[in-house]
Structure formats: structure tokens, C-alpha cells
Design an enzyme around this catalytic site. Structure first.
Site, PDB file in Angstrom:
ATOM      1  N   CYS A   1       1.527   7.350   2.157  1.00  0.00           N
ATOM      2  CA  CYS A   1       1.132   7.289   3.570  1.00  0.00           C
ATOM      3  C   CYS A   1       1.606   8.496   4.366  1.00  0.00           C
ATOM      4  O   CYS A   1       1.285   8.624   5.549  1.00  0.00           O
ATOM      5  CB  CYS A   1       1.660   6.016   4.209  1.00  0.00           C
ATOM      6  SG  CYS A   1       0.985   4.541   3.449  1.00  0.00           S
TER       7      CYS A   1
ATOM      8  N   HIS B   1      -4.247   2.690  11.243  1.00  0.00           N
ATOM      9  CA  HIS B   1      -3.489   3.378  10.189  1.00  0.00           C
ATOM     10  C   HIS B   1      -4.371   3.623   8.964  1.00  0.00           C
ATOM     11  O   HIS B   1      -4.243   2.959   7.941  1.00  0.00           O
ATOM     12  CB  HIS B   1      -2.277   2.507   9.822  1.00  0.00           C
ATOM     13  CG  HIS B   1      -1.375   3.082   8.779  1.00  0.00           C
ATOM     14  ND1 HIS B   1      -1.216   4.438   8.551  1.00  0.00           N
ATOM     15  CD2 HIS B   1      -0.549   2.468   7.880  1.00  0.00           C
ATOM     16  CE1 HIS B   1      -0.344   4.620   7.565  1.00  0.00           C
ATOM     17  NE2 HIS B   1       0.070   3.453   7.142  1.00  0.00           N
TER      18      HIS B   1
END
Lengths: 383, 383
Positions: B83, B332
Site C-alpha cells: 500500500c 484508498h
């Protein structure tokens, strides 16, 4: 830009490592490179890998490798450029040291392909092609290369047996490389008797599915010259791209990314093709060697087969290729192959290639290609 | 090292872009950044992405983006750090320009997550954990964070409702960001009424699954100062790592990679936490904001909840976080989030954040975290 040199190399044998994980392989190569250099310090590690997500269920791979190798809290990033990922990892390491941000940086190439059956690996390899416009229609990666080879044979009136010398040369050199997977010589007759994979590509046109890892430790040129191993300089580091889809190219037999990357590398290193003592070419299929030799200026269009027929690509020839077996003979763990090419080039330039040594090698080129020629990373190393 | 500045930014709205492909999203962000800068020339593109292989069947992604955006034959590499991939792409771009190898470099973050059902995405996200020792046993990524949150609540005698201000703050700011996915404010009561995902983490503790792309065009500092948009300087760019497996850490509530990456960034930028005017924190879950604020020196151990309770993380507070919604409010898209954080930091430093503007912001920090704190990429930007 700071000058950058290679101070350590390491590799695992290329094989079907059924009993070992992707992290085991990477750690072995990393520790070998550090031991070779006699250097403990590592500031960053860039891991070249294509398929750890698809085949090992593992992203975040560079951190995993840094962790397993005891390198925390170093910077760690994975670099992906399909089958050019191994060369791309050195590209990232080169930039980090050239910039002055880091001094000791590891470039690692690693791939573990044999945990899946061949169908799964074939599907994973197709992710190097255009998912929407190529792979989505069911064409495999070998089939894309088969289209190129068929077109080449048609345009240049070439016969399949003319491709044999590439595979024969790779196997001859692999037989002299203790880390190679296919350490047996083959004949042109073996080549022609080999079963077809995707017409006209046969088994011996193709590099095998396998596992392996290779690592290169780089440092500023000033450090490299003081290193305990013979210093090898990175005289050029370049990357160029072409369309991913073959159908998008004006002429699919002109590998423009390969040509551009080589041209930029010659300019940076201030050399010409005639100055290159050995060329680690990306021979994933024999047709790739042919198109790369032509794109890089070693043969005119349509004449690379002649180069091979005349033995000029052999260890004793004027442009030795795949000197330790290449992707065909050493094996092609895809994201690792570019790193193996670089390790092998360093061995040649240090004069440590044993029976496979190219005499007097001082300028070596290693070229890592991703997709069907869509991305090329080229390094020229010198002593 | 050459000084490096940001001369252009671009982003797509974060959403469930069912009708658009990963390449469409990336191209929109790339062209917006070039248009913002008023610069045509691009020498290289580094694409931060985590899951294109797993979710779109597409590796070789950077070349695909370069191709689709009309940038051929530029250098193009994909950068993966779970991420943290979006931040890592700017790290690569920074090094390329700092080294002198390139002048105009694009960092792109892109992720397309909504083509699969949630089960498939959950499995893909687990590749950020240790495949052999964590994910292989069936634990999901949210469950790993739930273990951390439960441990934090136990150790610091914290109640779940104390985490609400983080989510409330993110939604409040997202409501003022036209590119955010969740543009509605929520209350602490909404937070507590939200269904549990993995006890104690509930829906409103968690950033959503979505699609998006953001791009940053960087250039040498001398060029940036002449650019048509207000120049933003990259005062620090760092990366650090910790163990991938949570069980390997001496103290799982100390996020060492986050702390190391921040410490290196403060040293490079010659600032202290008190100098930071806004902090784009990686709030994938509320517990991540808490641990990051403590690791980065904005709160003592166990006291980040108090920071939030006192309103100090709000736009008007002394350490505003998630000023345009953060991962929770903006959304996200994992490999893109780090690039969004950087785009948003630039908007704040330029004074272009509209209703979400942090008054007088001159020093902004953006931190992109991969795995459960196993890799952190930190940038400090200044005007």
C-alpha cells in the site's frame, strides 16, 4: 552523477527448487553477493520480480527479502517490468547510488515459478502482454512470439533449422556453467526433433520455467575501485519502451525499445557495437535473440541468422552471446533473468567464467527485455 | 544531489469506476499533471501499483501506461511496496531527477480494485502480509490490523469510541474534496453504529475498496522555480522497513519503519514534528493513524487518541491530518493512495485546497505505509 561500480555478485543455481521458497532463494543470492564483496553494509535493496503476487501470493516482496536477509530497516522496493524486472532492479540501484542518496545498494532478481502447474504459469506470463487486447482473447506469451517468428521466416524466407545455432550455442555454454539448469549440449538434429510448443516455436527454441535468484551489490565508483574484488564499472544504464500490444506497431520485426535502449547505452558508455566483447541477450525464444541482435546493431535486418550460422555468436566469435547459457541454457526465472545476465557479465569481465570464459573480455552488454519487446533495460559494464 | 521540485499534479476522482480500465484512470491523471505543469516533455514514468497482476491480469503496467499516455519511448518501471506503492513511485522519480539521469519524471499511483468481488480483493490485499506465515493461515489484512487495535485498546485501556474522531475528521475533510469518494460528514454516533468488519474494527474505522489514479510531475529545482505553477520543493524523500510478520516484532505497537522513515525525513528536511503544518497520514484503519502519529513524534506512546479528542488533528488544529479526507474519506485505491496524499499536500501548500485549505501551510508531510507497518515512504514538501 556519481560513477557507479559493482563490488559483489551472488546467485543460486537455476533449477526447479521445489523445496525452497522465494525468500530462501533471494536470501541465498543476497548473502552470496555480500560475501563476495566482503561488505556488510547495505543501504537499500531493490528487488526485481514479475510474478510473486500471482505465483506465491506475495506482494510487499522487497520488504520480505530485506527482512529475511537481516537487512532491516533498509529502504526496500520491488521493481517490475515484466521479464525485464531483473535488469530494472539494477537500474534502480544505479540511480540511487548515482544520485548520492545511498552508497551500498543491492539489486536482486528473484522468481519462483515451479509451485504452480504449467497452465497457471502460462496464464501468469501472459500478464506481460496487453490484458485487454491480447491476453484477454486467449493468446499466450509463447504464441505472441510464435507470430513474430512466423512473420520473420516469411519475410526473410528463413527455415526453422536456421534458428538452431542459437539454441546449440546456449546449451554449449550452459554446459560450462555450474549454476545453469540445462547443462547438456545439444545438436541441430536434437533441435529439429524437438516438439512444437506454439508453431513454429519448439521446446528448444524456448527458455524453460524454473526458479532462481541473483544479486548485485553496487557502490560509488570510488568505493568500487578500493573493493577487494576486481572493480566493474557500470558504464551505461538505460531503459526504453515500445507499445505493449504487437498489433500497435508499425513493423513488429523492428524492436524499437530494444534499439532505443541500446542506442542510449552506446551513447552513455561512448562505445559502438563493435566495441562490445560479449552480449548477454534476452534469448527467451530464439526469435528474441534474432530481433535483438538486429535492433542493437550487431546484424543488419534479416541477417542475424547468418551471424549465428557463421559461428560469430560463439565464445570464440566476434560477438559472443549467452556466454553462460543465456535464458535458454541457464534457465529463465523471469524476474531474475536480468540479474543473472549481469552476474554472468561481471564473471566474464573479472575473468572468472571458467571454461566459459570469453578471452580478453573488457566490455560487456546485458539486455533484459519485457513483454514482446515492449520494454528493454540495457547495461554496459566495463573493466 | 540535485534539488527536486514538483511542477504538476493530476488526479481522477476516487470512485467505483466500473466503466473504466486501469489504463484509462492512469492516463487521465498523467494528462492532468502534464496540463497542470504546462510541460509536454516526460523522460521517465514510474508507476506505483500493488495489485494490477492479481486484479487486472496486467503486469508490465508501467509500459502500458507510458504507451496509453503517448509517452513512448520513455523509461517506464512499476514500483511496488504494497500500500506504500504510490509514495514509492515518487521516491523513484525523486532519485531519477536527483541523480541527473532525467529532468522531467512522472510518478503515478494507480489501482483498479472494483472489478472483483470483495472476497477476491480481500485475498489480494493479504499479499501485503507474509504469505507463508500469516496469509497462508487464513488471516486477512483487516484482521491483522484488528489484532493491533485490540492490543492497543488493552494496553492503553482505550475504548472503541475514542477512535471515532479520526473517522469523523476524515469525513469532514472529504466532504470538501471534489475528488473524494465519501463526501458526507459523519458523527461519533454513526461511527459507533457502524457494523463490525473484524472485531474491533468496524466499517467506519476502515478505508473503502475503490479505484483511482494520481500523478505528480517532478523536475530539477531550477526548473521548478521557473515553472508556471507555484513551486513545491521535495525537502525529504525516505523509505524504511520493518518485519513483514507482526509476530516477529518485539513490540507490535511500535511502528519502527514509520518512525525510522520519519526520523530520516526530518533530518533530511532539517525540520522537527512541530514544524509540520499538515500530515497526510496513512489512515487505512483508525489504528494506523494512531500508531503513525505516535511513531512520527506527534504524540507520546498511548496518547494519540487524546490528540484527536482535543481536535488537534482538525484543519484548525496544530497538526491537521487527512486534510482532504485521507484514505478513509477520499478512498484508498491501495497503490494509488500514496500519490493522492502527495497531490493533496501540494494543493495545500499551493493554497488551492478550497474549503479544505489549511491556513498558512508551508511544510507538509505525506507518509505512505505498506503491510502492517512493514514499509514506510515519507516525503516532506515545502514552499
Amino acid at each position: 552523477m556519481r560513477d557507479v561500480g559493482i563490488i559483489g555478485i551472488g546467485q543460486t543455481p537455476v533449477a526447479e527448487h521445489w523445496g525452497r521458497s522465494i525468500r530462501d532463494l533471494a536470501v541465498e543470492a543476497v548473502q552470496a553477493a555480500r560475501q563476495d564483496a566482503g561488505v556488510e553494509r547495505v543501504d537499500a535493496v531493490y528487488v526485481g520480480n514479475m510474478l510473486s503476487g500471482e505465483l506465491a501470493g506475495q506482494e510487499n516482496l522487497a520488504t520480505l527479502v530485506a527482512d529475511a536477509a537481516g537487512l532491516l530497516p533498509v529502504e526496500a522496493l520491488k521493481i517490475e517490468a515484466a521479464c525485464a524486472s531483473g535488469g530494472a532492479a539494477l537500474r534502480a540501484a544505479y540511480l540511487a547510488v548515482a544520485s548520492g542518496a545511498h552508497d551500498y545498494v543491492l539489486a536482486v532478481g528473484v522468481e519462483k515459478m515451479t509451485d504452480l502447474l504449467t497452465d497457471g504459469v502460462t496464464a501468469a506470463l501472459a500478464t506481460a502482454a496487453d490484458a485487454d487486447y491480447e491476453a484477454g482473447h486467449g493468446i499466450s506469451f509463447v504464441a505472441l512470439n510464435a507470430l513474430l517468428m512466423r512473420r520473420y521466416m516469411h519475410e526473410h524466407k528463413a527455415r526453422h533449422e536456421e534458428f538452431a545455432p542459437f539454441s546449440v550455442n546456449s546449451h554449449r555454454n550452459a554446459a560450462r556453467n555450474p549454476c545453469a539448469m540445462y547443462r547438456h549440449e545439444i545438436t541441430a538434429e536434437d533441435f529439429m526433433a524437438s516438439p512444437i510448443v506454439s508453431d513454429p516455436i519448439n521446446i528448444l527454441d524456448s527458455a524453460g520455467i524454473c526458479d532462481g535468484a541473483a544479486a548485485i551489490l553496487v557502490a560509488p565508483g570510488s568505493e568500487a575501485r578500493r573493493a577487494r574484488r576486481p572493480p566493474v564499472r557500470i558504464a551505461a544504464s538505460t531503459c526504453a519502451t515500445d507499445t505493449v500490444g504487437l498489433a500497435e506497431r508499425k513493423d513488429p520485426l523492428v524492436w524499437q525499445a530494444v534499439a532505443d535502449s541500446a542506442r542510449l547505452a552506446y551513447a552513455q558508455a561512448k562505445v559502438a557495437p563493435r566495441d562490445i566483447d560479449l552480449f548477454e541477450v534476452h534469448d527467451a525464444f530464439t526469435i528474441v535473440s534474432v530481433l535483438s541482435l538486429e535492433a542493437c546493431g550487431f546484424a543488419d535486418r534479416g541477417s542475424a541468422l547468418k551471424l549465428a550460422a557463421e559461428g560469430r555468436i560463439a565464445r570464440e566469435g566476434d560477438i559472443p552471446i549467452c556466454t553462460l547459457g543465456g535464458l535458454k541454457g541457464r534457465g529463465h526465472p523471469v524476474g531474475a533473468s536480468g540479474a543473472y545476465q549481469l552476474v554472468e557479465t561481471v564473471l566474464q569481465l573479472r575473468g572468472e567464467a571458467g571454461e566459459a570464459q570469453v578471452k580478453g573480455a573488457r566490455v560487456g552488454m546485458a539486455q533484459s527485455v519485457g513483454g514482446s519487446g515492449s520494454v528493454a533495460v540495457t547495461h554496459i559494464l566495463t573493466v
